[in-house]
Design a protein around this motif. Sequence first.
Motif, PDB file in Angstrom:
ATOM      1  N   UNK A  87     -37.662 -36.195 -14.527  1.00 20.06           N
ATOM      2  CA  UNK A  87     -36.624 -36.341 -15.553  1.00 20.06           C
ATOM      3  C   UNK A  87     -36.596 -37.710 -16.234  1.00 20.06           C
ATOM      4  N   UNK A  88     -37.061 -38.762 -15.560  1.00 15.91           N
ATOM      5  CA  UNK A  88     -37.059 -40.095 -16.174  1.00 15.91           C
ATOM      6  C   UNK A  88     -38.201 -40.257 -17.175  1.00 15.91           C
ATOM      7  N   UNK A  89     -39.188 -39.347 -17.125  1.00 18.82           N
ATOM      8  CA  UNK A  89     -40.342 -39.447 -18.009  1.00 18.82           C
ATOM      9  C   UNK A  89     -41.349 -40.497 -17.586  1.00 18.82           C
ATOM     10  N   UNK A  90     -41.231 -40.990 -16.345  1.00 16.01           N
ATOM     11  CA  UNK A  90     -42.122 -42.056 -15.881  1.00 16.01           C
ATOM     12  C   UNK A  90     -43.185 -41.588 -14.903  1.00 16.01           C
ATOM     13  N   UNK A  91     -43.139 -40.318 -14.470  1.00 15.58           N
ATOM     14  CA  UNK A  91     -44.085 -39.839 -13.472  1.00 15.58           C
ATOM     15  C   UNK A  91     -44.491 -38.406 -13.784  1.00 15.58           C
ATOM     16  N   UNK A 101     -50.534 -37.614  -8.301  1.00 17.23           N
ATOM     17  CA  UNK A 101     -49.384 -38.309  -8.871  1.00 17.23           C
ATOM     18  C   UNK A 101     -49.884 -39.374  -9.848  1.00 17.23           C
ATOM     19  N   UNK A 102     -49.275 -39.385 -11.041  1.00 16.57           N
ATOM     20  CA  UNK A 102     -49.628 -40.339 -12.086  1.00 16.57           C
ATOM     21  C   UNK A 102     -48.378 -41.045 -12.584  1.00 16.57           C
ATOM     22  N   UNK A 103     -48.509 -42.322 -12.910  1.00 17.62           N
ATOM     23  CA  UNK A 103     -47.444 -43.069 -13.592  1.00 17.62           C
ATOM     24  C   UNK A 103     -47.660 -42.896 -15.091  1.00 17.62           C
ATOM     25  N   UNK A 158     -51.557 -42.272 -18.812  1.00 15.26           N
ATOM     26  CA  UNK A 158     -51.401 -41.997 -17.389  1.00 15.26           C
ATOM     27  C   UNK A 158     -52.208 -42.981 -16.553  1.00 15.26           C
ATOM     28  N   UNK A 159     -51.645 -43.362 -15.400  1.00 15.99           N
ATOM     29  CA  UNK A 159     -52.331 -44.183 -14.416  1.00 15.99           C
ATOM     30  C   UNK A 159     -52.273 -43.432 -13.085  1.00 15.99           C
ATOM     31  N   UNK A 160     -53.441 -43.128 -12.500  1.00 11.37           N
ATOM     32  CA  UNK A 160     -53.483 -42.407 -11.231  1.00 11.37           C
ATOM     33  C   UNK A 160     -52.872 -43.278 -10.142  1.00 11.37           C
TER      34      UNK A 160
END
Length: 80
Positions: free
Chosen positions: A18-22, A48-50, A57-59
Amino acid sequence: MQHIGSRGIHPRTFHIDPSGRMLVAEHNLPVTVRDGDRLRVVAAGLSVFRIGGDGKLEFIRKYDIDVGDESMFWMGLVEL
């Protein structure tokens, strides 16, 4: 904008928190693949990605899940 490997085979579903960060991608089946002259199993699991401020995206990591002879059909995230 970007192509990034999911670190698994057959990503069936994904969810953005929901935060749009993950972002979490679900790989529903273990798959045997050729690795040089041997075979190895790429496990089913969750990658999981940031999500950066620029949307890229960052793995972060992959959680392998033993599904036995079954498959994960669906995954989602809930906010507590």
